[in-house]
Scaffold this motif. Structure first.
Motif, PDB file in Angstrom:
ATOM      1  N   UNK A 292       0.834  -1.201   0.000  1.00  0.00           N
ATOM      2  CA  UNK A 292       0.000   0.000   0.000  1.00  0.00           C
ATOM      3  C   UNK A 292       0.874   1.258   0.000  1.00  0.00           C
ATOM      4  N   UNK A 293       1.915   1.273   0.835  1.00  0.00           N
ATOM      5  CA  UNK A 293       2.780   2.439   0.909  1.00  0.00           C
ATOM      6  C   UNK A 293       3.493   2.722  -0.397  1.00  0.00           C
ATOM      7  N   UNK A 294       3.956   1.669  -1.066  1.00  0.00           N
ATOM      8  CA  UNK A 294       4.629   1.851  -2.358  1.00  0.00           C
ATOM      9  C   UNK A 294       3.683   2.484  -3.378  1.00  0.00           C
ATOM     10  N   UNK A 295       2.465   1.965  -3.471  1.00  0.00           N
ATOM     11  CA  UNK A 295       1.505   2.496  -4.429  1.00  0.00           C
ATOM     12  C   UNK A 295       1.062   3.901  -4.038  1.00  0.00           C
ATOM     13  N   UNK A 296       0.911   4.151  -2.734  1.00  0.00           N
ATOM     14  CA  UNK A 296       0.492   5.473  -2.273  1.00  0.00           C
ATOM     15  C   UNK A 296       1.538   6.527  -2.600  1.00  0.00           C
ATOM     16  N   UNK A 297       2.803   6.210  -2.367  1.00  0.00           N
ATOM     17  CA  UNK A 297       3.884   7.146  -2.690  1.00  0.00           C
ATOM     18  C   UNK A 297       3.938   7.404  -4.186  1.00  0.00           C
ATOM     19  N   UNK A 298       3.734   6.365  -4.970  1.00  0.00           N
ATOM     20  CA  UNK A 298       3.744   6.501  -6.430  1.00  0.00           C
ATOM     21  C   UNK A 298       2.631   7.454  -6.892  1.00  0.00           C
TER      22      UNK A 298
END
Length: 465
Positions: free
Chosen positions: A288-294
């Protein structure tokens, strides 16, 4: 954001329902009720399906019950997958009341039907163009954003399900389903009005006009609501597939499955049990964090360059506040899904519509995510031997056909009517029907438990396994 009203309604309703337990619980603890509960598993809340349930597996033979169950299962799968909610609220009552399964086996078979219908719907959607853009009809950004939090929420909801009393589960079902169905219905009405205005504009453009010399001219150049598919099937399939993102989703799926299988063989409430339970958090939060940062970085970049185009189908700004809100919605949807045995589809489908996703993409994306969650449950149910294989194969086959043909007929209907709001009305109808069936059965069972003087308060987590 529009979903805040729905989330506020759910949080306030759930809070009032949970607090009401303090007024109905009593000190007389029913040991037989507590001891009848078995070990937890993903997406199967035991308190939802009764206290002490004897396994009942009817023989698979031709009868009016099988015919009626087939018809209901076909229609439920077709409408459920089109709306992106699965249809578990219809399948469980159908399998218990008509076919005669016990509620735990019915819940397991329901997941088989949801998996079959979702998988066939995904296959159909992969061969369909996006209605307005040159992008995949499945929004992989939203899938990667919501799926990890949804699956994490499901495990939390399942853990809470052994603690919550049966009557409270019934109340939460009614609150959830009535709230999401009514909100989806009003959303459908809004879109229907917008489509009516758009159709009138197109009709006006097609009317005859008179030029300066008095000659009649016919304007035949207009943009259709559903563009014609002028690409080959293989080109459409390649456009809709994003292998790197699918691989990430598969890794999350395998990780959660492995943890659930290992956790089932570990003593409940032991140190290793809580270690395995907590390991799920970094997996879900990492993806989730990876996609949110992206999404956040892409949004900032587009804002600096003055590009107003949406990063994905959701018509929201991907700020920190909005990303945190989506995280809350994902966990809430999964928790409610695990608690109520719905798998989260009854939250995810309406939520995608609320944040501005068009119905076709919302249905395709919700069904895609639901394929992972339902198949995860089916694999674990199989390992636990919770359903008869002949019935599972038959009902899954029915659902596979229903999911494919349901998508086919609805797409044709949208093309003819030029109204994508049909999907929203189907979603609303399936949720409302599920509220009626699950609510009636839940109330009836709760009344029977009151007559038997069963414990009506919260149970201990470790002692209720």
């Amino acid at each position: 954001m529009a979903p805040r009203g729905l989330v506020l309604y759910l949080l306030s309703g759930f809070s009032m329902a949970i607090l009401s337990v303090l007024f109905v619980s009593h000190p007389n603890y029913n040991n037989s009720y507590q001891n009848g509960l078995t070990s937890t598993n993903l997406a199967l809340p035991h308190s939802l399906y009764g206290s002490i349930t004897k396994t009942v597996w009817p023989e698979l033979e031709f009868s009016w019950r099988i015919v009626l169950a087939t018809v209901i299962g076909f229609l439920g799968s077709a409408c459920g997958t089109v709306g992106g909610v699965g249809g578990g609220g219809i399948f469980v009552p159908m399998l218990t009341l008509i076919v005669g399964f016990d509620t735990k086996s019915a819940a397991a078979l329901s997941k088989c039907m949801i998996m079959g219908a979702s998988a066939s719907s995904v296959w159909y959607n992969l061969r369909v163009l996006h209605p307005t853009k040159e992008v995949p009809i499945i929004d992989y950004d939203l899938a990667l954003l919501f799926q990890p939090m949804l699956m994490l929420g499901i495990t939390i909801g399942v853990a809470l399900s052994v603690v919550f009393p049966y009557w409270l589960i019934t109340v939460l079902i009614i609150i959830l389903f009535l709230g999401t169905s009514s909100r989806s219905f009003f959303k459908g009405i809004e879109m229907w009005k917008e489509e009516t205005v758009l159709k009138k504009e197109i009709a006006n453009r097609r009317e005859t006009v008179v030029n300066s010399r008095g000659e009649l001219l016919i304007d035949t150049q207009y943009e259709s609501l559903v563009p014609r598919e002028d690409k080959a099937q293989m080109q459409i399939l390649c456009l809709n597939l994003r292998w790197k993102r699918i691989l990430v989703l598969l890794l999350v799926w395998v990780s959660f499955l492995a943890l659930q299988i290992v956790k089932n063989d570990v003593e409940v409430c032991s140190a290793w049990y809580w270690v395995l339970f907590c390991v799920q958090f970094p997996i879900a939060l990492g993806v989730f964090g990876y996609e949110a940062v992206k999404l956040y970085r892409e949004h900032k970049k587009r804002k600096r360059t003055g590009n107003a185009e949406s990063i994905c189908e959701a018509s929201i700004e991907w700020t920190v506040t909005h990303i945190a809100f989506c995280s809350l919605c994902g966990i809430l949807g999964g928790t409610v899904g695990g608690l109520l045995g719905s798998g989260g589809g009854f939250i995810l489908g309406p939520l995608l519509l609320e944040i501005g996703v068009i119905p076709q993409v919302a249905s395709a994306t919700a069904t895609f995510v639901m394929t992972f969650s339902s198949s995860l449950s089916v694999v674990e149910f199989y390992l636990l031997k919770r359903f008869p294989i002949p019935y599972a194969l038959y009902l899954t086959s029915v659902s596979v056909l229903a999911g494919f043909w349901g998508q086919f007929f609805i797409r044709k209907l949208i093309t003819i009517l030029r109204r994508a709001s049909v999907i929203i009305f189907i979603l609303s109808g399936v949720i409302f029907l599920s509220a009626l069936t699950m609510g009636i059965i839940g109330i009836e069972t709760s009344i029977e438990m009151i007559r038997n003087h069963e414990f009506m308060g919260f149970l201990g987590f470790c002692s209720s396994q």
